[in-house]
Enzyme design. Structure first.
Site, short mmCIF file in Angstrom:
data_model
loop_
_atom_site.label_atom_id
_atom_site.label_comp_id
_atom_site.label_asym_id
_atom_site.label_seq_id
_atom_site.Cartn_x
_atom_site.Cartn_y
_atom_site.Cartn_z
N LYS A 139 -8.34 -6.78 0.71
CA LYS A 139 -7.13 -7.75 0.99
C LYS A 139 -6.83 -8.18 2.30
CE LYS A 139 -4.94 -4.44 -2.22
NZ LYS A 139 -3.80 -3.91 -2.85
N HIS B 129 -5.57 -10.95 -9.37
CA HIS B 129 -4.89 -9.70 -8.71
C HIS B 129 -3.47 -9.71 -8.64
CE1 HIS B 129 -3.40 -6.62 -5.77
NE2 HIS B 129 -4.89 -5.97 -6.18
N GLU C 281 -1.03 -9.18 -6.97
CA GLU C 281 -0.57 -9.80 -5.76
C GLU C 281 -0.65 -11.51 -5.75
OE1 GLU C 281 -2.72 -7.52 -2.79
OE2 GLU C 281 -1.63 -5.54 -3.44
N ASN D 204 -11.67 -3.97 -2.47
CA ASN D 204 -10.32 -5.01 -2.18
C ASN D 204 -9.74 -4.93 -0.90
OD1 ASN D 204 -8.94 -7.05 -2.13
ND2 ASN D 204 -7.70 -6.31 -3.80
N GLU E 125 -5.14 -2.73 -13.53
CA GLU E 125 -4.53 -2.23 -12.30
C GLU E 125 -3.12 -2.27 -12.61
OE1 GLU E 125 -7.07 -2.73 -8.58
OE2 GLU E 125 -5.69 -4.44 -8.64
P1 PGA Z 1 -4.80 0.38 -3.78
O1 PGA Z 1 -5.00 -1.10 -4.27
O2 PGA Z 1 -6.22 1.08 -4.25
O3 PGA Z 1 -4.67 0.57 -2.39
O4 PGA Z 1 -4.03 1.08 -4.71
C1 PGA Z 1 -5.85 -1.51 -5.45
C2 PGA Z 1 -5.87 -3.01 -5.32
O5 PGA Z 1 -4.75 -3.60 -5.12
O6 PGA Z 1 -6.74 -3.48 -6.14
#
Ligand code: PGA
Length: 253
Positions: A11, A95, A97, A9, A167
């Protein structure tokens, strides 16, 4: 046998088209394919087309990071789902976020899951609890509610196309991954929740990933857990070598 998925991901990274292409190229040129693991990269929307071209004749699959529930219309800033379907095999939905920063609720996320299934894009449906919820012994009920609210309306014969990603919010981007035992316990609980809205066989076929500070050093211990079928990787997926080493860790199980 559930073939593991390791999905990167990206982002809102990297910052430019050239950097995005270069990262995809580094991954694609070194991923020699392994029938034991499916590798997926999820770059930002403007690079999906060039990255897809790059991935043709490679083992790497493409994922989007979002999908709207409606087919078209007056949704300024959104991308038509059918366009995404022309480019992507997977899509990350729900997700934390998106839930926290863009106020996406369970119902809307459920509608997005339905739309992705209708278009033949496999959803990677994310769930996770906050630290406060875990400290108040609410983690299990929060996850159960997220699953049931978004997925109960999905027909059982479509459920197997869904991948779930656990997550925990406290583990995302913090460098503090859940212990493999905590992840395994919650993922076993998620499988029970999936059973209750489908059936034993269907739930046994659904992949459930762990995400939250996965890196090359902790991937093997996470991969060794019975119910964990891969990883959703954020920060570590932006470094080609590290991401490829995570894929290797899941391929060696
Ligand atoms: P991270 O993010 O591996 O940087 O903790 C995981 C995600 O948000 O999918």
């Amino acid at each position: 046998m559930r073939v593991p998925i390791v999905a990167g991901n990206w982002k809102m990274n990297p910052s430019t088209l050239d950097e995005s292409y270069a990262l995809a190229h580094e991954i694609v040129s070194q991923d020699t394919g392994n029938s034991n693991t499916i590798s997926v990269i999820c770059p930002p929307f403007p690079t999906l087309k060039t990255v897809k071209e790059l991935c043709q004749n490679s083992y790497v699959k493409i994922g989007a990071q979002n999908l709207h529930a409606e087919s078209s219309g007056a949704f300024t800033g959104e991308t038509p789902p059918e366009m995404i379907a022309e480019l992507c095999d997977y899509v990350i939905l729900g997700h934390s976020e998106r839930r926290q920063l863009f106020a996406e609720d369970d119902k809307f996320i459920g509608a997005k899951v339905s739309k992705s299934l209708e278009l033949g894009i496999s959803p990677i449906f994310c769930v996770g609890e906050t630290l406060e919820q875990r400290d108040s012994d609410l983690a299990y009920s929060v996850i159960e509610a997220q699953i049931k609210s978004s997925l109960s309306a999905i027909p059982t014969n479509k459920m197997q196309q869904i991948t779930v990603a656990y997550e925990p919010i406290w583990a995302i981007g913090t460098g503090k991954a859940a212990t493999p035992e905590i992840a395994q316990q919650m993922i076993a609980h998620i499988r029970d929740c999936l059973k209750s809205i489908s059936n034993d066989f269907t739930a046994s076929q659904i992949r459930i990933l762990y995400g939250g500070s996965v890196n090359a050093a902790n991937a093997a211990s996470i991969a060794s857990q019975e119910d964990i079928d891969g990883a959703l990787v954020g920060g570590a997926s932006l470094k080609a070598e590290e991401f490829l080493n995570i894929i290797k860790a899941f391929s060696s199980i």
